[in-house]
Scaffold this motif. Structure first.
Motif, PDB file in Angstrom:
ATOM      1  N   VAL A 113       0.855  -1.199   0.000  1.00  0.00           N
ATOM      2  CA  VAL A 113       0.000   0.000   0.000  1.00  0.00           C
ATOM      3  C   VAL A 113       0.884   1.240   0.000  1.00  0.00           C
ATOM      4  O   VAL A 113       1.684   1.442   0.907  1.00  0.00           O
ATOM      5  N   GLY A 114       0.710   2.093  -1.028  1.00  0.00           N
ATOM      6  CA  GLY A 114       1.580   3.250  -1.213  1.00  0.00           C
ATOM      7  C   GLY A 114       2.725   2.858  -2.136  1.00  0.00           C
ATOM      8  O   GLY A 114       3.036   1.663  -2.285  1.00  0.00           O
ATOM      9  N   PRO A 134       9.438   5.194  -1.608  1.00  0.00           N
ATOM     10  CA  PRO A 134      10.661   4.368  -1.561  1.00  0.00           C
ATOM     11  C   PRO A 134      10.556   3.156  -0.649  1.00  0.00           C
ATOM     12  O   PRO A 134      11.145   2.105  -0.960  1.00  0.00           O
ATOM     13  N   ALA A 135       9.811   3.250   0.461  1.00  0.00           N
ATOM     14  CA  ALA A 135       9.668   2.085   1.345  1.00  0.00           C
ATOM     15  C   ALA A 135       8.950   0.973   0.586  1.00  0.00           C
ATOM     16  O   ALA A 135       9.370  -0.195   0.586  1.00  0.00           O
ATOM     17  N   ALA A 195      -2.784   5.651  -3.991  1.00  0.00           N
ATOM     18  CA  ALA A 195      -3.949   6.545  -3.969  1.00  0.00           C
ATOM     19  C   ALA A 195      -3.917   7.544  -5.128  1.00  0.00           C
ATOM     20  O   ALA A 195      -4.962   7.923  -5.664  1.00  0.00           O
ATOM     21  N   VAL A 199      -6.190   4.006  -6.101  1.00  0.00           N
ATOM     22  CA  VAL A 199      -6.847   3.136  -5.112  1.00  0.00           C
ATOM     23  C   VAL A 199      -6.475   3.645  -3.714  1.00  0.00           C
ATOM     24  O   VAL A 199      -5.304   3.595  -3.323  1.00  0.00           O
ATOM     25  N   LEU A 200      -7.463   4.153  -3.007  1.00  0.00           N
ATOM     26  CA  LEU A 200      -7.210   4.679  -1.663  1.00  0.00           C
ATOM     27  C   LEU A 200      -7.546   3.560  -0.667  1.00  0.00           C
ATOM     28  O   LEU A 200      -8.724   3.308  -0.378  1.00  0.00           O
ATOM     29  N   VAL A 201      -6.510   2.904  -0.187  1.00  0.00           N
ATOM     30  CA  VAL A 201      -6.760   1.794   0.740  1.00  0.00           C
ATOM     31  C   VAL A 201      -7.276   2.377   2.064  1.00  0.00           C
ATOM     32  O   VAL A 201      -6.747   3.368   2.568  1.00  0.00           O
ATOM     33  N   THR A 221       2.504   4.069   3.626  1.00  0.00           N
ATOM     34  CA  THR A 221       1.673   5.206   3.204  1.00  0.00           C
ATOM     35  C   THR A 221       2.276   6.568   3.564  1.00  0.00           C
ATOM     36  O   THR A 221       1.666   7.599   3.287  1.00  0.00           O
ATOM     37  N   GLY A 222       3.466   6.581   4.176  1.00  0.00           N
ATOM     38  CA  GLY A 222       4.177   7.838   4.359  1.00  0.00           C
ATOM     39  C   GLY A 222       3.543   8.777   5.365  1.00  0.00           C
ATOM     40  O   GLY A 222       2.670   8.407   6.154  1.00  0.00           O
ATOM     41  N   VAL A 268      11.509  20.753   2.949  1.00  0.00           N
ATOM     42  CA  VAL A 268      10.233  21.004   2.262  1.00  0.00           C
ATOM     43  C   VAL A 268      10.062  22.511   2.047  1.00  0.00           C
ATOM     44  O   VAL A 268       9.635  22.958   0.980  1.00  0.00           O
ATOM     45  N   LEU A 271      -6.411   7.707   7.872  1.00  0.00           N
ATOM     46  CA  LEU A 271      -7.454   6.883   7.251  1.00  0.00           C
ATOM     47  C   LEU A 271      -7.308   5.382   7.571  1.00  0.00           C
ATOM     48  O   LEU A 271      -8.272   4.738   8.015  1.00  0.00           O
ATOM     49  N   ALA A 295      10.806  11.246   7.671  1.00  0.00           N
ATOM     50  CA  ALA A 295      12.231  10.909   7.828  1.00  0.00           C
ATOM     51  C   ALA A 295      12.953  11.104   6.491  1.00  0.00           C
ATOM     52  O   ALA A 295      12.853  12.174   5.887  1.00  0.00           O
ATOM     53  N   THR A 296      13.643  10.068   6.021  1.00  0.00           N
ATOM     54  CA  THR A 296      14.416  10.240   4.781  1.00  0.00           C
ATOM     55  C   THR A 296      14.166   9.071   3.822  1.00  0.00           C
ATOM     56  O   THR A 296      13.677   8.012   4.209  1.00  0.00           O
TER      57      THR A 296
HETATM   58  P1  FAD Z   1       6.048   8.348   0.711  1.00  0.00           P
HETATM   59  O1  FAD Z   1       7.188   8.675  -0.169  1.00  0.00           O
HETATM   60  O2  FAD Z   1       5.390   9.456   1.443  1.00  0.00           O
HETATM   61  O3  FAD Z   1       4.962   7.565  -0.148  1.00  0.00           O
HETATM   62  C1  FAD Z   1       3.735   7.201   0.391  1.00  0.00           C
HETATM   63  C2  FAD Z   1       2.762   6.929  -0.734  1.00  0.00           C
HETATM   64  O4  FAD Z   1       1.603   6.300  -0.201  1.00  0.00           O
HETATM   65  C3  FAD Z   1       2.258   8.180  -1.430  1.00  0.00           C
HETATM   66  O5  FAD Z   1       2.411   8.044  -2.816  1.00  0.00           O
HETATM   67  C4  FAD Z   1       0.805   8.280  -1.042  1.00  0.00           C
HETATM   68  O6  FAD Z   1      -0.013   8.852  -2.054  1.00  0.00           O
HETATM   69  C5  FAD Z   1       0.462   6.820  -0.831  1.00  0.00           C
HETATM   70  N1  FAD Z   1      -0.677   6.620   0.068  1.00  0.00           N
HETATM   71  C6  FAD Z   1      -0.934   7.260   1.250  1.00  0.00           C
HETATM   72  N2  FAD Z   1      -2.060   6.770   1.808  1.00  0.00           N
HETATM   73  C7  FAD Z   1      -2.529   5.818   0.971  1.00  0.00           C
HETATM   74  C8  FAD Z   1      -3.647   4.960   1.004  1.00  0.00           C
HETATM   75  N3  FAD Z   1      -4.508   4.986   2.019  1.00  0.00           N
HETATM   76  N4  FAD Z   1      -3.849   4.093  -0.040  1.00  0.00           N
HETATM   77  C9  FAD Z   1      -2.964   4.056  -1.075  1.00  0.00           C
HETATM   78  N5  FAD Z   1      -1.874   4.851  -1.144  1.00  0.00           N
HETATM   79  C10 FAD Z   1      -1.660   5.709  -0.130  1.00  0.00           C
HETATM   80  N6  FAD Z   1      14.203  12.813   2.151  1.00  0.00           N
HETATM   81  C11 FAD Z   1      15.503  12.737   1.830  1.00  0.00           C
HETATM   82  O7  FAD Z   1      16.147  11.733   2.156  1.00  0.00           O
HETATM   83  N7  FAD Z   1      16.126  13.742   1.149  1.00  0.00           N
HETATM   84  C12 FAD Z   1      15.457  14.834   0.707  1.00  0.00           C
HETATM   85  O8  FAD Z   1      16.046  15.706   0.092  1.00  0.00           O
HETATM   86  C13 FAD Z   1      14.070  14.935   0.995  1.00  0.00           C
HETATM   87  N8  FAD Z   1      13.332  15.977   0.545  1.00  0.00           N
HETATM   88  C14 FAD Z   1      11.982  15.986   0.774  1.00  0.00           C
HETATM   89  C15 FAD Z   1      11.228  17.009   0.197  1.00  0.00           C
HETATM   90  C16 FAD Z   1       9.856  17.020   0.362  1.00  0.00           C
HETATM   91  C17 FAD Z   1       9.063  18.115  -0.291  1.00  0.00           C
HETATM   92  C18 FAD Z   1       9.228  16.036   1.169  1.00  0.00           C
HETATM   93  C19 FAD Z   1       7.738  16.064   1.389  1.00  0.00           C
HETATM   94  C20 FAD Z   1       9.972  15.032   1.742  1.00  0.00           C
HETATM   95  C21 FAD Z   1      11.357  14.992   1.537  1.00  0.00           C
HETATM   96  N9  FAD Z   1      12.136  13.957   2.056  1.00  0.00           N
HETATM   97  C22 FAD Z   1      13.472  13.891   1.750  1.00  0.00           C
HETATM   98  C23 FAD Z   1      11.538  12.886   2.871  1.00  0.00           C
HETATM   99  C24 FAD Z   1      11.338  11.622   2.041  1.00  0.00           C
HETATM  100  O9  FAD Z   1      10.854  11.938   0.777  1.00  0.00           O
HETATM  101  C25 FAD Z   1      10.412  10.661   2.777  1.00  0.00           C
HETATM  102  O10 FAD Z   1      11.021  10.344   4.027  1.00  0.00           O
HETATM  103  C26 FAD Z   1      10.180   9.354   1.989  1.00  0.00           C
HETATM  104  O11 FAD Z   1       9.668   9.614   0.706  1.00  0.00           O
HETATM  105  C27 FAD Z   1       9.242   8.437   2.759  1.00  0.00           C
HETATM  106  O12 FAD Z   1       8.976   7.317   1.963  1.00  0.00           O
HETATM  107  P2  FAD Z   1       7.685   6.394   2.183  1.00  0.00           P
HETATM  108  O13 FAD Z   1       7.825   5.295   1.191  1.00  0.00           O
HETATM  109  O14 FAD Z   1       7.566   6.056   3.609  1.00  0.00           O
HETATM  110  O15 FAD Z   1       6.433   7.301   1.839  1.00  0.00           O
END
Ligand code: FAD
Ligand code: SF4
Ligand code: SF4
Length: 492
Positions: free
Chosen positions: A173-174, A177-178, A198, A238-240, A262-263, A319, A427, A468-469
């Motif tokens: 889900v999502g 990068p994770a 989503a 698809v919004l889980v 889902t970040g 950000v 959610l 986080a990162t």
């Molecule tokens: P995310 O990348 O947040 O992805 C989550 C995904 O899940 C999204 O696409 C979202 O639409 C989807 N989602 C959410 N809820 C649902 C649902 N219910 N159903 C289906 N899909 C869903 N980190 C760095 O290391 N270096 C940087 O320079 C840096 N710059 C950044 C700049 C910005 C503007 C932002 C916002 C963040 C930055 N970060 C940076 C942080 C980094 O991008 C995040 O820590 C990282 O992307 C987290 O990854 P993730 O896979 O956990 O979630």
């Protein structure tokens, strides 16, 4: 600032002077190679990448600075433990595909992490060369070398082997990068993987948050296309929690395990008067319009953008820098970054702050916005700012801002972008109460397996760590994938 041509010419000259097997002293005396970049005056008129990447000569000079330390202190600073001296050693031998193989043992996204990792707080912070110079900026530029290798080898990447199909199904889900890392590692073991996103585009913050001028979207698409070529299915829009709940995915749709990545996409606001006015944006909305819907491409844009003249960005993290630099590129004449501490306490990467200033953003530090004032049409007209001074250190170790009574003043703005942080979206928590969360709404997981309190449901990335990162998210996705593979093995 030296032009890319001058930097390359200088590197070629230095290369001629480096002996075949330099001593540690000779290595440490080799000058650090600056990153070639677009001229600030030019780059604010385009969305192309600011940092242009090392040429081969620059990479060879920078790689020669590495002392090949036996105890590898830099590796301990990398959240995924890339064997840094080994890949740098391959660069010095011009064995770039060998260097790529070493990196890929630990990292799935080197072209991305080499660009956006906060290296100065991770691998480079521990580099012996930086310590010898008593300056982290003099450390071996590990991230830039990683990017060089990934860019050099971009067309030579082989897809990993996929084990025979197991018949097990995993929902991811999502698609940040994770999730990308988890999906790849689970698919390698022969399990069928479907990623549910989503939004209409995959990639998470890599696609919708970090701007094109820091991370070209073509790179993210390339990584995603590799996942598709491995046989991973992508379901967009698809919004889980709404379209399907986690329980439905498992009990009705037959998924044997679920990974939630889902970040932290829920923007935080200041809760000050005037935040509901027209032309107040969260940084998320502002950046999403620009990145995902290409608002800057006025002829083809899928969404309009607000034509701003005077912009205030609240916040001091990456950000905030991204939003401020995007506003400049979208044509704003003045962009002020309003931050309540000083530049030294800013959480943004040093390089990003420097780039923002080079491009013309103003830092308004020790400044706390206390009210947004509207005009007769309900749009932003200005911001009341209160001066601050630094007090005692707070829980984060940074000196806390103390407001100075009676110091308020008003500045004219027509746009406010709030970039003070993000929280997790509630959610899934609401629709799946079996998953335990902490008071911030982050999923609580077993630290060895990343399994949540709901059997068969794993989680990782910002939904667990809070904002986080990229590299930490990727590392979590891989840890969870190993646990999912073991869990499915037990279910056979
Ligand atoms: P995310 O990348 O947040 O992805 C989550 C995904 O899940 C999204 O696409 C979202 O639409 C989807 N989602 C959410 N809820 C649902 C649902 N219910 N159903 C289906 N899909 C869903 N980190 C760095 O290391 N270096 C940087 O320079 C840096 N710059 C950044 C700049 C910005 C503007 C932002 C916002 C963040 C930055 N970060 C940076 C942080 C980094 O991008 C995040 O820590 C990282 O992307 C987290 O990854 P993730 O896979 O956990 O979630
Ligand atoms: Fe450094 Fe990040 Fe690369 Fe690890 S992934 S070596 S922390 S730049
Ligand atoms: Fe090379 Fe620095 Fe790592 Fe030592 S600490 S191996 S000099 S990158």
């Amino acid at each position: 600032m030296k032009t890319p041509e001058i930097l390359d010419r200088e590197a070629r000259e230095i290369l001629k002077t480096i002996p075949e097997n330099p001593t540690a002293k000779e290595r440490a005396a080799i000058p650090h190679q600056d990153m070639p970049q677009q001229d600030p005056g030019e780059r604010i008129h385009n969305m192309s990448e600011v940092a242009l990447g090392y040429t081969e000569s620059e990479a060879l000079v920078e790689a020669s600075r590495c002392l090949q330390c036996k105890n590898k202190p830099c590796v301990a600073g990398c959240p995924v433990g890339i064997d840094i001296p080994r890949f740098i050693n391959s660069i010095t031998k011009k064995d770039y595909s060998g260097a790529m193989s070493v990196i890929q043992e630990s990292s799935l996204l080197p072209a991305i992490c080499g660009r956006v990792c906060p290296q100065e707080n991770q691998c480079q912070k521990f580099c012996t060369v930086g310590k010898m110079h008593k300056n982290v900026d003099e450390a071996v530029a590990i991230g830039r070398l990683e990017r060089f290798v990934a860019d050099h080898e971009k067309d030579n990447v082989k897809l990993p082997e996929i084990a025979p199909e197991t018949g097990k199904k995993v929902a991811v889900v999502g698609s940040g990068p994770a999730s990308m890392a988890c999906a790849a590692d689970v698919r390698r073991m022969g399990h069928s993987v479907t990623v549910f996103e989503a939004l209409h585009k995959m990639g998470g913050v890599l696609s919708y948050g970090i701007p094109e001028f820091r991370l070209p979207k073509s790179l993210v698409e390339k990584e995603l296309s590799k996942l598709e070529a491995m046989g991973i299915d992508f379901e967009r829009n698809v919004l889980v929690g709404r379209t399907r709940t986690i329980k439905e995915l498992m009990e009705e749709d037959g998924y044997d395990a679920v990974f939630v990545g889902t970040g932290a996409g829920l923007p935080k606001f200041m809760n000050i008067p005037g935040e509901n006015l027209i032309s107040v944006f969260s940084a998320n909305e502002y950046l999403t319009r620009s990145n995902l819907m290409k608002a800057y491409d006025t002829e083809h844009a899928l969404t309009p953008y607000f034509h701003s003249h005077r912009v205030a960005v609240f916040g001091g993290g990456n950000v905030a820098m991204d939003a401020a630099r995007t506003a400049l590129r979208l044509g704003a004449e003045t962009v002020d970054i309003v931050y309540r501490r000083t530049r030294d306490e800013m959480p943004a990467r040093k390089e990003e702050v420097e780039h923002a200033i080079e491009e013309g953003c103003n830092l308004k530090t020790l400044s706390q916005p206390v009210e947004i004032i509207g005009d007769e049409n309900g749009a932003v007209k200005g911001v009341v700012i209160r001066r601050c001074e630094l007090g005692e250190p707070d829980a984060s170790g940074r000196r806390s801002p103390v407001e100075i009574p009676g110091s308020d003043y008003t500045v004219d703005y027509d746009t406010v972008i709030v970039a003070i942080g993000n929280a997790s979206n509630p959610l899934i928590k609401k629709t799946t109460p079996e998953i335990e969360t902490n008071r911030r709404g982050n999923f609580i997981v077993d630290e060895n397996t990343n399994e949540t309190s709901m059997k068969g449901v794993f989680a990782g990335g910002d939904i667990v760590l809070g904002a986080a990162t990229v590299i930490l998210a990727m590392g979590q996705g891989r840890k969870a994938a190993a646990a999912i593979n073991a869990y499915l093995e037990g279910k056979r």
